[in-house]
Design an enzyme around this catalytic site. Structure first.
Site, mmCIF file in Angstrom:
data_model
loop_
_atom_site.group_PDB
_atom_site.id
_atom_site.type_symbol
_atom_site.label_atom_id
_atom_site.label_comp_id
_atom_site.label_asym_id
_atom_site.label_seq_id
_atom_site.Cartn_x
_atom_site.Cartn_y
_atom_site.Cartn_z
ATOM 1 N N ALA A 73 0.861 -1.179 0.000
ATOM 2 C CA ALA A 73 0.000 0.000 0.000
ATOM 3 C C ALA A 73 0.902 1.237 0.000
ATOM 4 C CB ALA A 73 -0.876 -0.019 1.239
ATOM 5 N N GLY A 119 -0.104 -5.220 0.308
ATOM 6 C CA GLY A 119 -1.204 -5.059 -0.638
ATOM 7 C C GLY A 119 -0.860 -5.618 -2.014
#
Ligand code: NAI
Length: 682
Positions: A73, A119
């Site tokens: 992320a 992520g």
């Protein structure tokens, strides 16, 4: 053939379709590594919506960045999120986008090279298949716990389903990463292939459409409804022994989620709460600061291929081994052949353990040459001096050495206490001398202090920083002042612990207090590990400068040859395996007031360093003490901790301690001048 290209419509993604296979390439704008920012996710959602109704055989998802697939992320976005609800919302968005990808009516393949983390791995998990490039640079993992959070894009659900409950918990709770081959063994990726076959392997998967990987039954047993609570209890027991839930709640939360078979929505809410907690804030801040430091250091090339290390003792041997492991050619010199022989044996053992492939171990060993005569001096781009800590010996060496150096060679010293100016006085060209202060054990410690002497040139400094990066270490600029940053701050803390010992407080009680605060090892055991003779020598060298007194008990122990771990006896006695024998006092509950005493002494010294300009700013103090001394990372470092305590509590605490324990606690004038509490509220 049906070719379309819709490149221009997206800022971060490139979409091409050929032979009814869509190839989607992520190339995040203005970034060297791909990260899943809000923008990137929003575009992916549009693309998935655009692709869903099309007649396609499949989708291939890959990265255009040489560094890797997706690093995770966008951590910088975390700092802007102020409320748990906002963080949970971000997780829900990611979950929705990835659910859309997973629900496409045709199969998808993630083509993975380099970093595939957090992520990024969750994105790959949402694809039907995964193909990874087969080389050492490919690393897959969910390291979120290292930032005080856990996965939030449904990774806590998809990973156990794919590879089994226990392997998934192991990866997520430890945050460790695995290479392509290990990932293949786990079933985390379907295939591995060398670069030139990657795309073809993905296309073949789309043609063959094998059934999706699922964890085999025996890897699902631990997660069966009736076994799950027991598994959770066993895993918890191991986890508690490693990480204190009060200090690092994230892995414990993650285990709760797993135990309760929590939904994606619960995952999002839990992530939201963790992400805005002080623990995660501190860990994220440390991560961003260290990345910034590394980015700055990478800007200039080091121009170093050959390194010559002089002194093959504790430090020199390990520095040479690290450099050879990182690909440098190294010649290692010592005046005693038997010391060199020991160093080579050590290297041999280290490389054999480190590399699983014997050829790689042999190649690393071939890069490291024992060099009794110092023939490497004239060929090296960097000469590192790591001989005994003695000014005259070092000066004599420099005088003899300088005329043999290449004109462009950089000269570095690993001294831990001699001012660079005193060493530079022996040189005709003092601008090339820089301090590269490594920490013991070299293989483990992440920090290198880059010491600037009065005459050190800018070029030497930037080359030294870039070299530290090439060793995969964090370069921290420090001024050439006694003890530099880390030892200077640690020493009064260690001596305060020794004073407490002399007052009759048991070593176990002192160490427990510090560990309960979050230190990885108590100060008494740390002193024993460093060696009481070294503590005494460093303490005596720093004492006049820092106006501290070395407690006489330290002299007594050294006189009686109780030097710590290395002699089997120090403040503790050690068993044959080097473990401290602890008395019953170890069972007493931790004493927070004792912890306050030790930590406040450390904080006061840290502020003195900042005021004197040993380092540039509070962030540098924090990085130095966390990466160089293991100061409780979840507290963000000494300065972040002082900030969290607040101005009033700090002052009261210091005054109270000063009245009881003396001048070392008198608030450093820097506290009043620093603006620490104004600059960045916690
Ligand atoms: P050590 O005593 O283990 O090794 C020093 C080696 O240098 C010995 O093998 C000795 O034979 C060799 N030597 C001495 N004079 C020499 C010369 N003129 N030419 C060639 N070889 C020579 O010492 P250690 O602990 O490795 O320390 C080395 C340096 O690193 C010191 O400046 C020390 O302050 C610094 N340092 C030590 C740390 C530690 O924890 N031991 C941590 C950080 C820095």
């Amino acid at each position: 053939m049906n070719d379309t290209a819709t490149t221009a419509r997206y800022r971060h993604w490139r979409l091409e379709t050929a032979d009814t296979v869509a190839v989607l390439t992520l190339d995040v704008a203005e970034q060297s590594a791909n990260v899943l920012s809000r923008d990137v996710l929003a575009e992916l959602e549009q693309i998935v919506a655009e692709l869903a109704p099309q007649y396609l055989k499949g989708l291939i998802l890959r990265s255009a960045k040489p560094a890797g697939f997706v690093a995770g992320a966008d951590v910088r976005e975390f700092e802007r999120i102020v409320e748990a609800a906002g963080a949970a919302e971000l997780a829900r968005t990611g979950q929705r986008v990835l659910a859309g990808l997973a629900a496409l009516p045709f199969p998808s393949v993630a083509l993975i090279h380099g970093y595939c983390l957090g992520g990024g791995l969750e994105l790959a998990l949402a694809c039907t298949y995964r193909v990874a490039r087969d080389d050492a640079g490919t690393r897959l993992g969910l390291p979120e716990v290292r930032l005080g959070i856990h996965p939030g894009f449904a990774g806590t659900l998809r990973l156990p389903a794919l590879i089994g409950d226990l392997p998934a918990l192991d990866l997520m709770l430890s945050g460790r990463t695995v290479d392509a081959r290990a990932a293949r063994r786990f079933g985390l990726v379907d295939e591995i292939a060398p670069e030139r076959h990657l795309l073809r392997a993905a296309q073949a998967l789309l043609r063959r459409r094998p059934p999706r990987q699922r964890a085999p039954w025996h890897r699902q047993v631990a997660g069966l409804r009736w076994l799950r609570p027991l598994t959770a209890r066993l895993v918890r027991a191991r986890l508690v022994a490693k990480v204190d839930p009060r200090h690092y709640p994230a892995p414990h939360r993650l285990l709760d989620l797993w135990k309760e078979r929590a939904s994606a929505e619960r995952e999002a809410q839990s992530l939201g709460e963790l992400l805005v907690s002080p623990v995660s804030r501190h860990l994220v801040q440390l991560f961003l600061e260290s990345e910034a430091l590394k980015r700055g250091a990478r800007q200039l090339p080091h121009g170093i291929e050959w390194i010559h290390v002089i002194g093959a003792g504790t430090m020199g041997a390990d520095i040479a081994i690290l450099a050879a492991q990182r690909g440098f050619r190294v010649s290692l010199q010592d005046r005693h052949p038997e010391v060199l022989a020991r160093a080579v044996k050590r290297a041999h053992e280290h490389f054999r353990r480190h590399y699983k492939i014997p050829r790689a171990a042999q190649e690393a060993l071939d890069r490291l040459m024992p060099d009794l005569g110092g023939n490497g001096i004239g060929r090296a781009d960097l000469v590192i001096e790591a001989i005994v800590e003695d000014l005259d010996a070092k000066r004599a060496l420099f005088r003899e050495l300088e005329s043999r150096l290449k004109p462009t060679a950089l000269l570095a010293t690993n001294t831990s206490s001699i001012p660079l100016e005193d060493l530079a006085a022996a040189l005709a060209e003092p601008a090339r001398l820089v301090g590269l202060h490594f920490f013991n054990p070299v293989a483990k410690m992440q920090l290198i202090e880059i010491v600037r002497g009065g005459a050190t040139g800018e070029l030497a400094l930037s080359r030294a920083r870039a070299f530290a990066i090439a060793l995969d270490r964090l370069p921290l600029d420090v001024a050439s002042r006694p003890g530099f940053l880390v030892n200077r701050v640690l020493m009064p803390y260690l001596l305060e612990a020794v004073r407490a010992l002399a007052e009759g407080i048991p070593a176990e009680v002192i160490d427990n207090a510090a560990r309960d605060f979050g230190m990885p090892i108590g100060p008494v055991e740390l002193a024993d590990t460093v060696g009481l003779d070294i503590c005494l020598a460093v303490g005596e060298r720093l004492a006049p400068v820092l106006k501290i007194e070395v407690p006489s008990i330290l002299h007594t122990y050294v006189e009686h040859k109780r030097l710590g771990k290395k002699t089997g006896r120090g403040f503790y006695d050690y068993d044959a395996r080097g473990r401290a024998r602890r008395s019953l006092a170890a069972r007493r509950p931790p004493d927070p007031q004792l912890a306050e005493r030790l930590i406040l002494r450390l904080l006061n010294e840290a502020m003195a360093c900042l005021r004197e300009g040993v380092v540039r700013d509070p962030a540098a103090v924090d990085l130095g003490l966390v990466y160089g001394a293991g100061f409780a990372p979840f507290r963000g470092g000494p300065m972040s901790h002082a900030r969290a305590l607040g101005e009033e509590a700090m002052h009261h605490g210091l005054y109270r301690m000063a009245s009881q324990y003396g001048a070392g606690f008198a608030p450093d004038p820097g506290w009043a001048q620093s603006g620490l509490w104004k600059a960045k509220p916690d």
